[in-house]
Write a protein that holds these residues in place. Structure first.
Motif: not given
Length: 926
Positions: A439-467
């Protein structure tokens, strides 16, 4: 140093603003703002200001639409892509420092000449536009949106809108300087307070090549091909100069893709398109050093504030290099192999931690920087990567956008074994829609910076080639509109999304509770997301230097036709509201800004603004012409602004009146079993490689079965692909066109070849159909995720040999003078076996949206239509309160030749003139 003086055009504004000193924008200061690409620290995040922010756009307020407009609205006609996708003077992100907003663009100038580009509509006329351009920096007051000054560097650029490409001309503000790289590789520096031009210097290599390419474009009178790689330019240069060197050829595209700039220790550093980092002294413009290497131009350099002082960090495909900013000497280098296939983003840095794509895959990796080198801490699999979208570090977590959901779902169970808290069944289910598809064109993940552990994943609308951008607990996304996300590492949540006409590929900037984003017409728009009511002025307001808001009671009915502007992603929407709201901002007694919203503070100023307004000695009066999406308003107004509470009157000439007039029309055969069919598929049907054209499928219906299929494109099919049908099962029964196709596609250089299967089931109404399709390539489903891109539509022309029967006919009836301004209303009534099976209405000369038709009591008897028709006239499709009811009594008959004649009478809309009062308040002082 430049050989010509710049055109510096400061605008008139309050003397206090002119002399105010700009705050130095650097990390660690009280209010660093968002002074450059990826923010004050290079992480993509602003420094949290501590202000409380709202979670919905409607709970905030639209603060302003800038006085400055983009330079290119007049230079895009004929281009097949919408205005928002051609850069509009460049894809430069707004940056914020010292209470000011800075935007770098290129501004077309010089004589007009024929321009060639590749993606032009086939039937567009020859277009002549300006080829030359000036690099331009505009400074805007962050509180009001008024232009403080604009500096133009003459004859320094090219009008790359001709190619629909433009670079990310993003300035860096530091040490009271504004430095950026223009569209032809020249580095410019101006005083950040006054806008005075200080110096311009070539970054060498490709920049020198671009200077010769500019001479070529002006000589031959076009901008086209592949920039400096254009064959015509190579031949021209061989005659006029020496052949291009290998260094010049390396990475040269001619679209202005040099990197953004960072400033530290009095040095401005950028990467160039031929793989070199260059450094210039910001006082003199002198080039201090140049370091060749396998660098990516779009990957900007970073500043690392280590124990030994600030250093420049560059990331190439092979190594991370730490350089002295004054000399370019290597403090150390570490192998990384970063880049892979995804090399368009800028790495992110937070303290001593650096994030970029890693050495073993395209997945992001994290290094700890120290005095001896870079220590690899962790690396993620390939799926955790992005293309041109830069990673974001915020509150000790890494946020990765634009992850393809199908890639993520393919190895979901493997990811769940490593990070069970993030890859839950609920998270996986949330990636699907109600139809069981992604149902989404993209997904987004969040990662703990020190350990590299993925903490969450959600679907998002399509990004417009922007950051992504972060500030004050929120993530901001350019998703063919704007999206707010709660920055909770464990449970991120999409809070709100609005559709606005922001420029494609451009990231917003956020700081201190305000969001700044580029518009297609206005250069910058600002949304205030701070919680709390807007404060009223503490002293008597001064109408000469104020912001004024006027509520126009009851204005929401159209007065003339204006088609809704459409763009990829939908139609520009408007928030439902009661009355129109007019906003004015004055300086020294002159109106400097004007825009229109609907409460609650809808703000898409690209489609809501005022064109004319007169202010004389504190009295606002005269006739206004306000345009808002599909609506035109022309009220007369008389308002006294000299009191704290403004008051006045207006009158709108539109009225609801009884309409009477003749009926004309035509009756045609409806398709029963035999017809000629023209079907179109969106160009993404074969994976998006069909070069810029829809695909046409022509065939005939014989006794309800499709025969003789022909697949073609609008261009030359033989240059694109060759298609052979293995199966063509298309039937028309019970008003539905059903298809199941199998075909082989042989690519001729553009399309994706393979074995294809396409299915659809489209209801037919009024001999037209529109629905969606599904497509598989080599057994794998490749149906586009975006509903807009999986559409089919077409028409069916009945067999001319079938007799015209009144009980099986499509009646197209025009009710003359049924709508205001004597516009006609068209009805489409489709009968089969005497039963009404479809009813539609429109008025192409009145508004763009199809009207909602309710046939209360219409009878068909022996080819005669009588009864009452009820219509809801939808004026734009997004403002339900603007829908006007209408009821018409009709009496008409079909003649032997298929024409329809008769009479109608009825009521449209309101029954009395609309009049009202103006109420409002002066909101701000100077």
């Amino acid at each position: 140093m430049p050989t010509t003086m710049p055109q510096h055009t400061p605008r008139t504004f309050a003397a206090g603003l002119l002399t105010a000193l700009i705050a130095v924008a650097s990390a660690g200061e009280a209010d660093p703002g968002y002074p450059g690409w990826r923010g004050p620290e290079g992480s993509g995040a602003a420094i949290d200001s501590g202000v409380e922010t709202v979670e919905r756009f409607a709970d905030g307020r639209f603060a302003w639409a800038s006085e400055a407009e983009n330079p290119l609205p007049h230079d895009w006609k004929g281009i097949s892509r919408p205005l928002r996708m051609i850069g509009n003077g460049g894809y430069g992100q707004p940056v914020v420092a010292g209470g000011r907003v800075y935007v770098a663009t290129f501004t077309p100038t010089g004589p007009e000449a024929t321009i060639f580009w590749e993606n032009v509509e086939a039937d567009s006329p020859v277009v002549t536009k300006r080829i030359d351009a000036d690099d331009t920096l505009t400074c805007i007051d962050a509180a009001t949106g008024l232009t403080l000054w604009q500096t133009r560097i003459p004859e320094s650029g090219l009008n790359f809108a001709a190619k629909m490409y433009a670079g990310h001309y993003i300035p860096c503000i530091a040490e009271n300087k504004a430095v950026w790289v223009g569209c032809l590789g020249q580095m410019h520096c101006v005083d950040a307070t006054t806008g005075d031009h200080l110096w311009t210097a070539s970054t060498g290599g490709v920049a020198e090549l671009d200077a010769r390419y500019r001479a070529y474009c002006l000589d031959v009178g076009k901008v086209g091909g592949r920039g400096p790689n254009d064959r015509g330019f190579a031949e021209w240069k061989a005659e006029a100069d020496a052949p291009m060197t290998p260094e010049e050829n390396a990475g040269s595209r001619g679209f202005g893709w040099d990197s953004t700039v960072v400033i530290t220790d009095g040095v401005a550093v950028a990467n160039t398109r031929n793989g070199a980092a260059v450094a210039h002294d910001i006082e003199s413009g002198e080039q201090l050093w140049r370091r060749p290497g396998a660098l990516c131009a779009t990957r900007g350099p970073l500043v690392w504030h280590g124990a030994a002082g600030p250093h420049i960090v560059t990331v190439s495909r092979q190594q991370i290099a730490c350089l002295d900013p004054r000399t370019g000497a290597e403090a150390w280098t570490s192998p990384c192999g970063a880049g892979g296939n995804y090399n368009g983003h800028t790495p992110a840095i937070a303290g001593d931690l650096l994030v970029a794509t890693g050495p073993e895959s395209d997945g992001f990796a994290c290094w700890r920087l120290n005095a001896d080198g870079a220590e690899l801490l962790w690396q993620l699999p390939d799926v955790f990567a992005s293309g041109y979208e830069s990673p974001l570090i915020y509150r000790d977590h890494l946020w990765i956008s634009r992850i393809r959901p199908k890639r993520l779902l393919k190895h979901w169970d493997d990811h769940a074994a490593h990070w069970p808290a993030a890859f839950t069944d609920a998270a996986r289910q949330a990636l699907y829609n109600d139809e069981g598809r992604v149902g989404f064109r993209n997904a987004m993940a969040c990662v703990a910076l020190e350990s590299g552990r993925v903490t969450s994943v959600i679907g998002t609308p399509m990004l417009d080639h922007a950051s992504l951008v972060a500030a004050d607990g929120l993530l901001y996304m350019n998703t063919y509109g704007l999206t707010l996300v709660a920055a909770d590492p464990q449970q991120p949540q999409i809070l709100d999304r609005i559709d606005v006409q922001n420029i494609w590929c451009t990231s917003p900037a956020a700081c201190n509770g305000r969001l700044y984003f580029r518009g297609t017409r206005k250069m910058v728009n600002c949304w205030d997301l701070r919680a709390g009511e807007e404060p009223l002025p503490a002293r008597d307001p001064d109408w000469r230097n104020a912001r004024i808001r006027l509520d126009l009671e009851g204005i929401r009915q159209p007065s003339s036709g204006h088609r809704v502007t459409r763009y990829r992603g939908g139609t520009a929407p408007m928030t439902p509201g009661t009355d129109l709201r007019l906003h004015l901002r004055t300086r020294e007694g002159q109106i400097r800004q004007a825009w229109v919203t609907y409460p609650p503070e809808h703000a898409d100023p690209e489609h809501a603004w005022i064109e004319d307004c007169t202010l004389n000695d504190g009295r606002l009066q005269g006739r206004l012409h306000i345009r808002a999406v599909a609506l035109h308003y022309r009220p007369t107004i008389d308002v006294d602004l000299r009191a704290a509470q403004v008051s006045g009157n207006y009158a709108d000439p539109d009225t609801g009146t009884t309409r009477n007039g003749p009926i004309t029309g035509v009756a045609s055969r409806v398709v029963q079993a035999n017809a000629t069919v023209a079907l179109r598929l969106r160009r993404e049907w074969n994976g998006g490689m069909n070069p810029g054209h829809q695909t046409y499928l022509d065939f005939r219906l014989e006794d309800g079965v499709g025969v003789d299929p022909q697949l073609r494109t609008r261009g030359k099919s033989e240059q694109t692909w060759t298609a052979t049908f293995d199966r063509f099962d298309v039937t028309f029964a019970d008003g539905v066109l059903t298809g199941d196709l199998a075909l082989q596609v042989a690519s001729n250089g553009h399309a994706k070849g393979g074995d294809y299967r396409v299915t659809f089931a489209a209801p037919v109404s009024c001999n037209r159909f529109s629905d969606s399709f599904r497509v598989w390539r080599n057994g794998e489903e490749v149906t586009p995720h975006n509903p807009v891109n999986r559409q089919i539509w077409g028409s069916m022309e009945p067999d001319a040999n079938e007799a015209l029967q009144p009980e099986n006919a499509l009646y197209e009836i025009s009710l003359e003078r049924a709508l205001p301004r004597d516009k006609a209303l068209r009805l489409f009534l489709e009968y089969r076996a005497g039963d009404l099976v479809s009813a539609k209405a429109d008025s192409p000369d009145f508004c763009a949206a199809a009207h909602t038709l309710d046939t209360d009591a219409v009878r068909l008897d022996q080819g005669r239509l009588t009864g009452t028709v009820g219509v809801i006239v939808r004026t734009d499709g997004f403002v339900p309160l603007s829908d006007m009811p209408a009821r018409y009594r009709i009496d008409c008959a079909m003649n032997a030749d298929g024409t329809v004649t008769g009479e109608h009478n009825g009521i449209y809309g309101l029954r009395q003139p609309r009049k009202g009062t103006v109420s409002g308040v002066v909101l701000e002082g100077p």
